[in-house]
Motif scaffolding. Structure first.
Motif, PDB file in Angstrom:
ATOM      1  N   ALA A   1      -6.416  -1.073  -3.617  1.00  7.86           N
ATOM      2  CA  ALA A   1      -7.281   0.091  -3.838  1.00  7.86           C
ATOM      3  C   ALA A   1      -8.592  -0.382  -4.432  1.00  7.86           C
ATOM      4  O   ALA A   1      -8.621  -1.391  -5.138  1.00  7.86           O
ATOM      5  N   ARG A   2      -9.651   0.373  -4.184  1.00  9.12           N
ATOM      6  CA  ARG A   2     -11.019   0.083  -4.626  1.00  9.12           C
ATOM      7  C   ARG A   2     -11.569  -1.081  -3.792  1.00  9.12           C
ATOM      8  O   ARG A   2     -10.916  -2.113  -3.596  1.00  9.12           O
ATOM      9  N   SER A   3     -12.800  -0.924  -3.340  1.00  9.52           N
ATOM     10  CA  SER A   3     -13.358  -1.874  -2.367  1.00  9.52           C
ATOM     11  C   SER A   3     -13.585  -3.276  -2.941  1.00  9.52           C
ATOM     12  O   SER A   3     -13.567  -4.253  -2.200  1.00  9.52           O
TER      13      SER A   3
ATOM     14  N   SER B   1       0.829  -1.198   0.000  1.00 12.11           N
ATOM     15  CA  SER B   1       0.000   0.000   0.000  1.00 12.11           C
ATOM     16  C   SER B   1       0.869   1.257   0.000  1.00 12.11           C
ATOM     17  O   SER B   1       0.622   2.204  -0.753  1.00 12.11           O
TER      18      SER B   1
ATOM     19  N   TYR C   1      -2.556   1.797 -11.409  1.00  7.13           N
ATOM     20  CA  TYR C   1      -2.464   2.962 -12.272  1.00  7.13           C
ATOM     21  C   TYR C   1      -2.334   2.510 -13.713  1.00  7.13           C
ATOM     22  O   TYR C   1      -1.799   1.435 -13.996  1.00  7.13           O
TER      23      TYR C   1
ATOM     24  N   GLY D   1      -7.641  -1.585 -10.226  1.00  4.95           N
ATOM     25  CA  GLY D   1      -7.235  -0.616  -9.206  1.00  4.95           C
ATOM     26  C   GLY D   1      -5.806  -0.114  -9.337  1.00  4.95           C
ATOM     27  O   GLY D   1      -5.382   0.759  -8.590  1.00  4.95           O
TER      28      GLY D   1
ATOM     29  N   ASN E   1     -10.069  -4.507  -2.213  1.00  4.26           N
ATOM     30  CA  ASN E   1      -9.719  -4.498  -0.786  1.00  4.26           C
ATOM     31  C   ASN E   1     -10.649  -5.366   0.055  1.00  4.26           C
ATOM     32  O   ASN E   1     -10.274  -5.784   1.156  1.00  4.26           O
TER      33      ASN E   1
ATOM     34  N   ILE F   1      -6.848   5.153 -13.288  1.00  6.87           N
ATOM     35  CA  ILE F   1      -6.913   3.825 -12.679  1.00  6.87           C
ATOM     36  C   ILE F   1      -7.501   2.816 -13.682  1.00  6.87           C
ATOM     37  O   ILE F   1      -8.459   3.117 -14.372  1.00  6.87           O
TER      38      ILE F   1
ATOM     39  N   TYR G   1       2.389   1.704  -3.361  1.00  5.48           N
ATOM     40  CA  TYR G   1       1.350   2.148  -4.295  1.00  5.48           C
ATOM     41  C   TYR G   1       1.161   3.666  -4.183  1.00  5.48           C
ATOM     42  O   TYR G   1       1.039   4.370  -5.184  1.00  5.48           O
ATOM     43  N   GLN G   2       1.199   4.197  -2.950  1.00  5.98           N
ATOM     44  CA  GLN G   2       1.055   5.649  -2.755  1.00  5.98           C
ATOM     45  C   GLN G   2       2.306   6.381  -3.266  1.00  5.98           C
ATOM     46  O   GLN G   2       2.194   7.453  -3.866  1.00  5.98           O
TER      47      GLN G   2
END
Ligand code: PGA
Ligand code: ZN
Length: 429
Positions: free
Chosen positions: A394-396, A185, A212, A210, A399, A206, A188-189
Motif C-alpha cells: 500500500a502507498r505508492s 495484498s 495498519y 503503509g 508499491n 496507517i 492486507y485487505q
C-alpha cells in the motif's frame, strides 16, 4: 565513452513530507534521477545523514547543505568521467569526503550520485538496471525476492513507544513473486476488514510503512493473531510465514529492554523470542536485540538460528567492518541491506557479497521515509538476494518497488525464479 555531462542536486520531499536529496545526472543518453530515503529508527552506527539544523526551515531537517555538497564539491570532480566506472567514481567520492562516516558530505549527498551513476551505466551498457547490477556484482540475475510485507506497524513508525516495530507476512508458499504479492495484498485487505469490525475507522490508521497501526492493541500476540486470522480468511493458511522486526534498540534503556510495561534482560528477551517462535510461524527476526548487545545476539543465534533467520539491521548498518565482527562472533545469520546506511552502491554490493560468501542471507530493504525511487527492486534481483523488505502492499512509495518487481518478473519470463520457503538456501545456488 558515456561521459557524465552534468550533475545537479535539489531538495525534494520524502514519504513523510520531510526534505531529502534528489540528483539528476546527465549523459548523452538521458537524465538519470535518484533520491535518498531516510530512517526514523536509524542505527547509531549508520553513516551520517546531513541535516541543516536550521530551525527556521523544516524543523531543522533541511538538506540544503547536502545539496550544496553535491553541486559544489562532488559534481566538479565527477563530471567528465565515464559513468560505467562505478567503483572508481564511488571511491573518488569516498576519498573526497575522507571520513569514516561520510561526516563531511553526508551519505544523503553521496548516495543519490552513486545510484544515478549506476542507472546511467546500465543504459550505457544497454542493459536493464537489474542485469547491469548483476554484472557489477558478478551474477546472472533471475531470482525474484520473497517479500517481507509489513502489514502492522508499531513503535516509532506508528507514533508508539516501547513496542515491536514491524509485523510482516512472507508468502513462502507462493509459486511466483506475482502470486506472492497477491496473497499479501488480499490478506492486507482482509486485515482491514477485521480491524474495522473490531475498532471502527480508528482501527485502520496507517503507519509510516503503509501497514495498519491500530492504537487499541499493543501486544505482539494480539497483532499476530489478527494477522493469522486475516491470512486464514484469505485462504492462504500454511502458505505464509511471519517475520518480525522489533527494532529493539528503540526500547533498550540502560541495559534493559522495555516492551509496554514489562522489562526484560538480554537473556529474558532471547527467551521471549524462543517462546514466541513456538506459538507462531515466525521464520525471521530482525534486530531482536539492541545494536551493541552482541552477547545476546550470539545467544539468540545459538538457540534458534537453525530454524529462524536472525537478521542484523542496526547491528550491522550495511557496514562490512561490523558484518565481519558478527561473522566471527556468530551473532546472526543474515544482514539487512540499506543503501543509505553506508552511502555508496559499491560498498552496498560488498556488504551483500560478504554475507553471501559466509552462507548468510542478505535482505534488501527500504527505509521508513521513502521516495518514488525504486532502485532497491533492481538491486535485490541484481544481487540474487532473494528477499526484500519494502513495507505493506500500500502507498505508492512502497508499491513503486513491488510494481518494478512485477515488471522485472515479466521481463525475465520463463527464466524468473521464486525461492519461496527455500529463501535461506537459495542464494547459494
Ligand atoms: P527505519 O526503519 O527506516 O525507520 O530505520 C526500518 C527498519 O528498522 O528496518
Ligand atoms: Zn530494522
Amino acid at each position: 565513452m558515456s561521459k557524465i555531462i552534468s550533475i545537479k542536486a535539489r531538495e525534494v520531499l520524502d514519504s513523510r513530507g520531510n526534505p531529502t536529496v534528489e540528483v539528476d545526472l546527465v549523459t548523452e543518453q538521458g537524465i538519470f534521477r535518484s533520491m535518498t530515503p531516510s530512517g526514523a529508527s536509524a542505527g547509531q552506527h549508520e553513516a551520517l545523514e546531513l541535516r541543516d539544523k536550521d530551525n527556521t526551515r523544516y524543523f531543522g531537517k533541511g538538506t540544503l547543505k547536502a545539496v550544496a555538497n553535491v553541486n559544489k564539491k562532488i559534481a566538479p570532480k565527477i563530471v567528465g568521467l565515464d559513468c560505467i566506472h562505478q567503483e572508481t567514481i564511488d571511491n573518488i567520492m569516498l576519498k573526497l569526503d575522507g571520513t569514516e562516516n561520510k561526516d563531511k558530505f553526508g551519505a544523503n549527498a553521496i548516495l543519490p550520485v552513486s545510484m544515478a551513476v549506476t542507472k546511467a551505466g546500465a543504459v550505457a551498457k544497454n542493459l536493464p538496471l537489474y542485469e547491469y547490477i548483476g554484472v557489477l556484482f558478478g551474477v546472472i540475475p533471475h531470482k525474484l525476492p520473497v517479500p517481507m510485507c509489513n502489514v502492522i506497524n508499531g513503535g516509532k513508525h506508528a507514533g508508539q513507544e516501547n513496542s515491536i516495530q514491524e509485523h510482516m507476512l512472507m508468502p513462502t508458499g507462493a509459486k511466483s513473486f506475482s502470486e506472492g504479492i497477491r496473497y499479501v495484498s488480499e490478506s492486507y485487505q482482509h486485515l482491514a476488514k477485521l480491524l474495522k469490525e473490531k475498532f471502527g475507522a480508528g482501527g485502520v490508521l496507517i503507519g509510516d510503512e503503509g501497514g495498519y497501526a491500530p492504537p487499541q492493541i499493543s501486544t505482539v500476540n494480539e497483532r499476530l493473531d489478527l494477522m493469522l486470522k486475516a491470512v486464514e480468511n484469505s485462504g492462504y493458511k500454511d502458505l505464509m510465514h511471519i517475520a518480525l522486526d522489533p527494532a529493539s534498540s528503540e526500547f533498550f534503556y540502560d541495559g534493559k529492554y522495555k516492551i509496554g510495561n514489562k522489562t526484560f534482560s538480554g537473556g529474558e528477551m532471547v527467551d521471549f523470542y524462543v517462546d514466541l517462535c513456538k506459538t507462531y510461524p515466525i521464520i525471521s527476526i530482525e534486530d531482536g536485540l539492541a545494536e551493541d548487545d552482541w552477547a545476546s545476539w550470539v545467544e539468540l543465534t545459538k538457540k534458534i538460528g537453525t530454524e529462524v533467520q536472525i537478521v542484523g539491521d542496526d547491528l550491522f548498518v550495511t557496514n562490512t567492518k561490523r558484518i565481519e565482527k558478527g561473522i566471527k562472533m556468530g551473532a546472526a545469520n543474515s544482514v539487512l541491506i540499506k543503501l543509505n546506511q553506508i552511502g555508496t552502491v559499491t560498498e552496498t554490493l560488498n556488504a551483500i557479497k560478504m554475507a553471501h560468501d559466509q552462507g548468510w542471507t542478505a535482505v534488501v530493504s527500504h527505509r521508513s521515509g521513502e521516495t518514488e525511487d525504486n532502485f532497491i527492486a533492481d538491486l535485490v534481483v541484481g544481487t540474487s538476494s532473494g528477499q526484500i523488505k519494502t513495507g505493506a502492499p500500500a502507498r505508492s512509495d512502497r508499491n513503486a518497488k513491488y510494481n518494478q518487481l512485477l515488471r522485472i518478473e515479466e521481463q525475465l519470463g520463463e527464466k524468473a525464479e521464486y525461492p519461496g520457503i527455500d529463501f535461506r538456501m537459495d542464494h547459494l545456488a
